[in-house]
Design a protein around this motif. Structure first.
Motif, short mmCIF file in Angstrom:
data_model
loop_
_atom_site.label_atom_id
_atom_site.label_comp_id
_atom_site.label_asym_id
_atom_site.label_seq_id
_atom_site.Cartn_x
_atom_site.Cartn_y
_atom_site.Cartn_z
N THR A 199 -19.64 4.84 0.11
CA THR A 199 -20.45 3.45 -0.35
C THR A 199 -21.54 3.75 -0.88
N PRO A 200 -22.61 4.74 -0.31
CA PRO A 200 -23.84 4.83 -1.13
C PRO A 200 -23.87 5.09 -2.58
N TYR A 201 -22.77 5.90 -3.05
CA TYR A 201 -22.72 6.00 -4.57
C TYR A 201 -22.16 4.86 -5.14
N ALA A 202 -21.47 3.79 -4.56
CA ALA A 202 -21.07 2.52 -5.33
C ALA A 202 -22.38 1.63 -5.34
N SER A 203 -22.97 1.84 -4.14
CA SER A 203 -24.15 0.96 -3.96
C SER A 203 -25.18 1.39 -5.20
N TRP A 251 -24.61 2.08 -8.28
CA TRP A 251 -24.17 1.43 -9.41
C TRP A 251 -24.54 -0.04 -9.43
N SER A 252 -24.65 -0.65 -8.14
CA SER A 252 -24.94 -2.05 -8.05
C SER A 252 -26.51 -2.33 -7.85
N ASN A 253 -27.35 -1.22 -7.93
CA ASN A 253 -28.70 -1.54 -8.03
C ASN A 253 -29.16 -1.46 -9.21
N GLU A 310 -28.30 6.27 0.30
CA GLU A 310 -28.45 5.89 -1.12
C GLU A 310 -29.29 6.76 -1.79
#
Length: 267
Positions: free
Chosen positions: A52-56, A58-60, A235
């Motif tokens: 999830t940290p990697y996915a978050s 790209w949404s930052n 993150e």
């Protein structure tokens, strides 16, 4: 058969090499580990494994903006430094060049000086000239910083070329421009490309110079530095991992490009 002392020396060298690699790359593995699992009270919680940290990241929007700025600055500064490096190498390698040594000192100075000195100097100059700090000043700072690397590789390659290549080109009726285009530039292409990749690596990681000339713009190292002030979260470890892996990847490409290719033989 090797003697006992030679075997011991080889074994000791191997152990030392392994230890150095562990020290150098342990932070990479630790960052990767802590980017996918949580740690509380000194204990690793393996059940919290998640990407999830990697996915978050790209949404930052702030991280994406910083990554975009870093890519723009790196590409433009590398392009500028590569073109300038070829021109300057051709001039300083010219037998009738005036002030070649002094020019080389000017080229190498921003790279040899501590980055904080180079960054402060650029800050003072931009302030005196009334130039607003932003992407333009970052590009200027990075171009000056990486120019020495691109120039050195281009000049070394140019000096390794036999003079008979240029002489043969002139004897066949080619002009200076044609000799540059069809003889010199093709031979300089590999050195320029290697210098560009190495300059890209340096530009991607540059922090101190960027701090002085960035203004309100953010690059990826600056964004990472700002995020670290609130503590190490998954993150942040994910972002650290990505930065380290990109830097290592570019370094591997540089090492591959700089492997011995064989000497250029005179015809």
């Amino acid at each position: 058969m090797r003697s006992r002392s030679e075997r011991l020396a080889t074994f000791g060298t191997g152990i030392l090499t392994l230890f150095i690699f562990i020290v150098l790359y342990a932070p990479v593995f630790i960052s990767i580990l802590f980017s996918v699992v949580e740690i509380k009270k000194g204990q690793i919680l393996w059940e919290t494994f998640s990407l999830t940290p990697y996915a978050s990241l790209w949404s930052n929007p702030s991280v994406i903006s910083a990554l975009s700025n870093t890519a723009v600055v790196a590409v433009i500064s590398v392009a500028i430094s590569s073109v300038c490096a070829v021109i300057l190498a051709l001039y300083t390698n010219w037998e009738e060049a005036i002030g070649g040594r002094a020019l080389e000192v000017i080229i190498y100075l921003p790279f040899l000086l501590p980055p904080i000195v180079t960054g402060l100097s650029l800050l003072v100059v931009s302030s005196q000239l009334g130039i607003s700090r932003g992407l333009a000043t970052i590009v200027l700072g990075h171009s000056l910083f990486v120019l020495a690397v691109s120039y050195r590789l281009a000049l070394t390659r140019l000096q390794a070329l036999p003079k008979s290549l240029v002489e043969a080109s002139f004897d066949l009726g080619a002009s200076r421009l044609q000799t540059l285009r069809y003889v010199l530039l093709p031979h300089l292409a590999s050195a320029v490309m290697t210098g560009a990749v190495l300059a890209l690596t340096l530009s991607f990681d540059e922090t101190l110079i960027t701090t002085f000339v960035a203004g309100d713009q953010m690059t990826l190292p600056l964004r990472l530095w700002a995020m670290m002030r609130v503590g190490f979260t998954p993150e942040i470890n994910a972002l650290v991992t990505l930065v380290l892996l990109i830097s290592i990847g570019l370094s591997v490409i540089v090492a591959w490009r700089m492997r011995p290719q064989g000497e250029v033989e005179e015809e």
